[in-house]
Motif scaffolding. Structure first.
Motif, short mmCIF file in Angstrom:
data_model
loop_
_atom_site.label_atom_id
_atom_site.label_comp_id
_atom_site.label_asym_id
_atom_site.label_seq_id
_atom_site.Cartn_x
_atom_site.Cartn_y
_atom_site.Cartn_z
N ASP A 41 5.25 2.69 -5.79
CA ASP A 41 5.98 3.32 -6.74
C ASP A 41 7.46 3.03 -6.30
O ASP A 41 7.81 2.84 -5.13
CB ASP A 41 6.10 4.97 -6.60
CG ASP A 41 4.84 5.48 -7.19
OD1 ASP A 41 4.40 5.24 -8.29
OD2 ASP A 41 3.84 5.98 -6.32
N VAL A 42 8.30 2.87 -7.28
CA VAL A 42 9.79 2.93 -6.98
C VAL A 42 10.47 3.91 -7.91
O VAL A 42 10.25 4.03 -8.97
CB VAL A 42 10.35 1.25 -7.47
CG1 VAL A 42 9.89 0.03 -6.80
CG2 VAL A 42 10.10 1.30 -8.86
N CYS A 43 11.48 4.53 -7.08
CA CYS A 43 12.50 5.42 -7.99
C CYS A 43 13.71 4.99 -8.06
O CYS A 43 14.43 4.87 -7.20
CB CYS A 43 12.42 6.63 -7.09
SG CYS A 43 13.13 7.93 -7.64
N PRO A 44 14.01 4.47 -9.32
CA PRO A 44 15.56 4.19 -9.30
C PRO A 44 16.54 5.18 -8.84
O PRO A 44 16.28 6.64 -8.97
CB PRO A 44 15.57 3.84 -11.01
CG PRO A 44 13.99 3.73 -11.36
CD PRO A 44 13.31 4.54 -10.51
N VAL A 45 17.74 4.88 -8.61
CA VAL A 45 18.76 5.73 -8.35
C VAL A 45 19.44 6.45 -9.53
O VAL A 45 19.39 5.81 -10.58
CB VAL A 45 20.02 4.93 -7.93
CG1 VAL A 45 21.03 5.74 -7.46
CG2 VAL A 45 19.45 4.40 -6.44
N SER A 46 19.35 7.79 -9.60
CA SER A 46 19.83 8.52 -10.84
C SER A 46 20.59 9.91 -10.17
O SER A 46 20.50 10.30 -9.08
CB SER A 46 18.50 8.97 -11.79
OG SER A 46 17.86 9.91 -10.85
N ALA A 47 21.37 10.40 -10.82
CA ALA A 47 22.26 11.27 -10.60
C ALA A 47 21.26 12.69 -10.52
O ALA A 47 21.72 13.68 -9.75
CB ALA A 47 23.35 11.73 -11.76
N ASP A 48 20.17 12.60 -11.17
CA ASP A 48 19.45 13.92 -11.36
C ASP A 48 18.02 13.82 -10.10
O ASP A 48 17.10 14.44 -10.36
CB ASP A 48 19.02 14.15 -12.57
CG ASP A 48 17.95 13.25 -13.19
OD1 ASP A 48 17.94 12.28 -12.85
OD2 ASP A 48 17.25 13.55 -14.18
#
Length: 139
Positions: A41-48
């Motif tokens: 899995d990859v988790c993109p950078v996000s403010a939330d």
């Protein structure tokens, strides 16, 4: 039992995390045949982003490797960022699986140039925001 090697995709996705800071974390696992370590899995950078998002990607009964881009602010107001390599091997895993992940860890770790700190966890209590913050701040 000898370790398995990471795929080129592992290195490529890690380069995106390290150079572009486009991902908050990446998880990796050894495939069902036990012949290669690949991106799970990859988790993109996000403010939330919520830390629970990371925990949700770590099964209670299956090992994973993880790289995490952790950012904190120190007492002087300076932003610090560290990339962690995490070995997640729950106590509930079978001995053979634990051995496979232990023997394969260094091959993946060596392929991911630019990791700052290593961390091992066998239980969710050992993988907390407080732990990563303290290690980033050198405490």
């Amino acid at each position: 039992m000898s370790g398995v090697l990471p795929t080129d995709k592992c290195k490529a996705e890690f380069a995106i995390l390290r150079e572009k800071r486009a991902y908050k974390f990446i998880t990796f696992k050894i495939d069902a045949t036990g012949t290669m370590t690949d991106v799970c899995d990859v988790c993109p950078v996000s403010a939330d982003f919520k830390f629970q998002d990371l925990l949700d990607k770590l099964p209670a009964d299956e090992p994973r490797y993880l790289v995490l881009d952790w950012n904190v602010e120190n007492d002087d107001g300076c932003q610090l960022s560290k990339i962690f390599f995490v070995s997640w091997v729950p106590d509930t895993c079978k001995a053979k699986t634990k051995m496979l992940y232990a023997s394969s860890k260094q091959a993946l770790r060596n392929a991911l140039e630019g990791v700052h700190l290593d961390h091992q966890a066998t239980d969710y209590d050992e993988i907390t925001p407080e732990e990563f913050t303290a290690r980033t701040l050198g405490k």
